[in-house]
Scaffold this active site. Structure first.
Site, PDB file in Angstrom:
ATOM      1  N   TYR A 101     -28.336 -31.529  43.205  1.00 36.65           N
ATOM      2  CA  TYR A 101     -27.758 -31.130  41.922  1.00 36.65           C
ATOM      3  C   TYR A 101     -26.570 -30.227  42.213  1.00 36.65           C
ATOM      4  O   TYR A 101     -26.678 -29.290  43.017  1.00 36.65           O
ATOM      5  CB  TYR A 101     -28.807 -30.373  41.112  1.00 36.65           C
ATOM      6  CG  TYR A 101     -28.351 -29.904  39.751  1.00 36.65           C
ATOM      7  CD1 TYR A 101     -28.173 -30.805  38.714  1.00 36.65           C
ATOM      8  CD2 TYR A 101     -28.105 -28.558  39.515  1.00 36.65           C
ATOM      9  CE1 TYR A 101     -27.766 -30.366  37.459  1.00 36.65           C
ATOM     10  CE2 TYR A 101     -27.701 -28.107  38.264  1.00 36.65           C
ATOM     11  CZ  TYR A 101     -27.529 -29.020  37.235  1.00 36.65           C
ATOM     12  OH  TYR A 101     -27.128 -28.574  35.995  1.00 36.65           O
TER      13      TYR A 101
ATOM     14  N   ASP B 287     -22.500 -27.440  49.253  1.00 33.52           N
ATOM     15  CA  ASP B 287     -22.773 -26.725  48.012  1.00 33.52           C
ATOM     16  C   ASP B 287     -23.772 -25.614  48.335  1.00 33.52           C
ATOM     17  O   ASP B 287     -24.967 -25.858  48.497  1.00 33.52           O
ATOM     18  CB  ASP B 287     -23.338 -27.704  46.973  1.00 33.52           C
ATOM     19  CG  ASP B 287     -23.642 -27.009  45.640  1.00 33.52           C
ATOM     20  OD1 ASP B 287     -23.637 -25.756  45.612  1.00 33.52           O
ATOM     21  OD2 ASP B 287     -23.883 -27.709  44.650  1.00 33.52           O
TER      22      ASP B 287
ATOM     23  N   LYS C 137     -24.325 -17.797  41.920  1.00 38.06           N
ATOM     24  CA  LYS C 137     -25.515 -16.945  41.999  1.00 38.06           C
ATOM     25  C   LYS C 137     -25.225 -15.560  42.585  1.00 38.06           C
ATOM     26  O   LYS C 137     -24.702 -14.715  41.899  1.00 38.06           O
ATOM     27  CB  LYS C 137     -26.630 -17.638  42.790  1.00 38.06           C
ATOM     28  CG  LYS C 137     -26.822 -19.113  42.458  1.00 38.06           C
ATOM     29  CD  LYS C 137     -27.693 -19.341  41.247  1.00 38.06           C
ATOM     30  CE  LYS C 137     -27.895 -20.833  41.038  1.00 38.06           C
ATOM     31  NZ  LYS C 137     -28.500 -21.179  39.790  1.00 38.06           N
TER      32      LYS C 137
END
Ligand code: HOZ
Length: 463
Positions: free
Chosen positions: A144, A239, A267
């Site tokens: 994702y 990623d 994050k």
């Protein structure tokens, strides 16, 4: 521990917000029940609107590596707030932030700030396309990369949980430029590359997948991926939105000792505020506007509050490298306790862990790719989740997500979690209504949503 105030708020929320939430997994759809509404967090704990306390292993899905509301981030934010909240013009804080990222992540020579991981990945593939002059990308099934159109093809996380691994609204043209390979399967990559010679701009991967549960890539696989990208002039994008500054100060690329061409972050680099970034080799990054012809922009990019929190977080990481040893010790302790429970109770469920990212799968199979991840019994996970919640342990409300340990987790927290885990697994053992599907045939990304939506298992159960 579903609470009345949370229930009332969820009803109200549904009147004004689609599904009552601003991000689907929060709706508890895949585990059932009412989502709890959070009032505050401090250290390893969160409290809901009814005053119930939970040990939090979601940590805002990763950023709270030091636990909630650490004093040094609060202080940095308060100072920044005194000067104003947004200028849409350069500030010195942005330089500090970029310097810290470049120092800590060795493959990053230039970095551009954005507002989320989604923006980072979208911008990174546009850049890769602009740099190479090629259109197609390869992503891996179950990975994702946020909700950009190009990535919502066989995606993980909420897309998988809610049965729309390939989202409606993504045009056929966009989807046709995204090629799907199998995680940890280099032959699947080689096949795509040889069929699409000189057409592939980028390969994007979560080096430790955190959105189909936690699934680490093998080092051999990532090394081969690196070689293919170099040989074929394909931009390799790691990623690291979840793994960046989480599994090591230099991210998963430090752990694996592999240099991607571009990396994406989110994050932790926001210290809990909305921040993302993408960066990498100078020769690629200088194609970004205003240096080059690949356009990318944003009024809130490099926002001073977000930068202040991020600089505080990354400075702390830089000055306290021992936190990764602490995180490893705490997480290994938790893993050991949970595995001992499983053994004692005779449940051969798989528990994957990389550093402070863990996932309790409800399958005895080795989980090393999407196909093995979806063998996990999501119905069992839902039961497990609610048992833990009742005991004041807040886990991701979906199987295909990661749980995160923070430096704020005390030994007492971990012991309480291990005891609760034993109790929850024991309940599953005693519950005769389910049978563990050792081998499930017929589950794939197209039909798994049927199981999630109907609660009826798809595939053939082998007891
Ligand atoms: N899908 C996100 C984690 N992989 C969750 C986002 C959120 O609900 O905050």
């Amino acid at each position: 521990m579903t609470t009345s105030k949370s229930k009332i708020l969820f009803k109200q929320a549904q009147m004004y917000i689609p599904g009552g939430v601003n991000s689907p997994v929060r709706a508890f759809k895949s585990v059932g029940g009412n989502p709890i509404f959070i009032k505050r967090g401090l250290g390893s704990k969160i409290w809901d609107v009814d005053g119930n306390e939970y040990i939090d292993y979601v940590g805002s899905w990763g950023p709270h590596i030091f636990g909630h509301n650490p004093p040094f981030i609060k202080k940095a934010l308060a100072e920044a707030m005194d000067n104003g909240t947004s200028f849409g013009a350069p500030t010195e804080l942005e330089i500090k932030m970029a310097k810290l990222i470049c120092e800590l992540v060795h493959s990053v020579e230039l970095v551009r700030m954005v507002n989320s991981g989604t923006e980072a990945t979208m911008s990174a593939i546009r850049l890769a396309r602009g740099y190479t002059g090629k259109d197609k990308i390869i992503k891996f099934e179950g990975c994702y990369h946020g909700h950009g159109d190009s990535f919502l093809i066989k995606a993980g996380s909420g897309a998988l949980t809610f049965g729309v691994p390939t989202s409606l609204g993504v045009t056929k043209a966009t989807a046709s430029d995204t090629l799907i390979a199998d995680y940890n399967d280099i032959d699947s990559v080689k096949k795509l590359v040889s069929k699409n010679r000189n057409k592939i701009a980028a390969i994007i991967i979560e080096p430790v997948a955190g959105n189909m549960g936690v699934v680490p890539a093998s080092k051999k696989f990532l090394k081969e991926l690196r070689s293919i990208c170099t040989e074929e002039k394909i931009v390799l994008i790691f990623d690291e939105v979840m793994t960046g500054f989480r599994v090591a100060s230099g991210g998963a690329q430090e752990l694996y000792r592999i240099k991607p061409d571009l990396s994406t972050f989110g994050k932790i680099i926001g210290g809990g505020l909305p921040v993302g970034a993408f960066g990498g080799k100078i020769e690629i990054m200088e194609k970004i506007s205003p240096l080059g012809p690949v356009y990318q922009a944003g009024t809130l990019s490099g926002n001073p509050l977000a930068m202040a929190a991020g600089v505080a977080a990354l400075t702390y990481i830089k000055n306290h490298p021992q936190i990764y040893k602490t995180l490893e010790e705490k997480s290994a302790y938790l893993e050991k306790g949970m595995k001992a429970n499983l053994k004692e109770l005779g449940m051969k469920f798989t528990l994957n862990r990389v550093g402070s990212m863990l996932c309790q799968f409800m399958t005895p199979s080795v989980v090393n790719d999407f196909k093995s991840a979806i063998k996990s019994d999501t119905g069992l996970y839902a039961k497990y989740f609610h048992s833990m919640l009742d005991k004041g342990i807040y886990l991701p409300p979906a199987q295909f997500e990661a749980m995160f340990v923070s430096t704020a987790n005390t030994k007492r927290d971990l012991d309480r979690t291990i005891v609760a885990h034993k109790d929850a697994i024991n309940k599953l053992v005693k519950n005769k209504k389910f049978s563990l599907r050792k081998l499930v045939e017929g589950i794939n990304s197209e039909n798994i949503h049927k199981e999630v939506n109907t609660g009826k298992p798809v595939g053939k159960e082998v007891l």
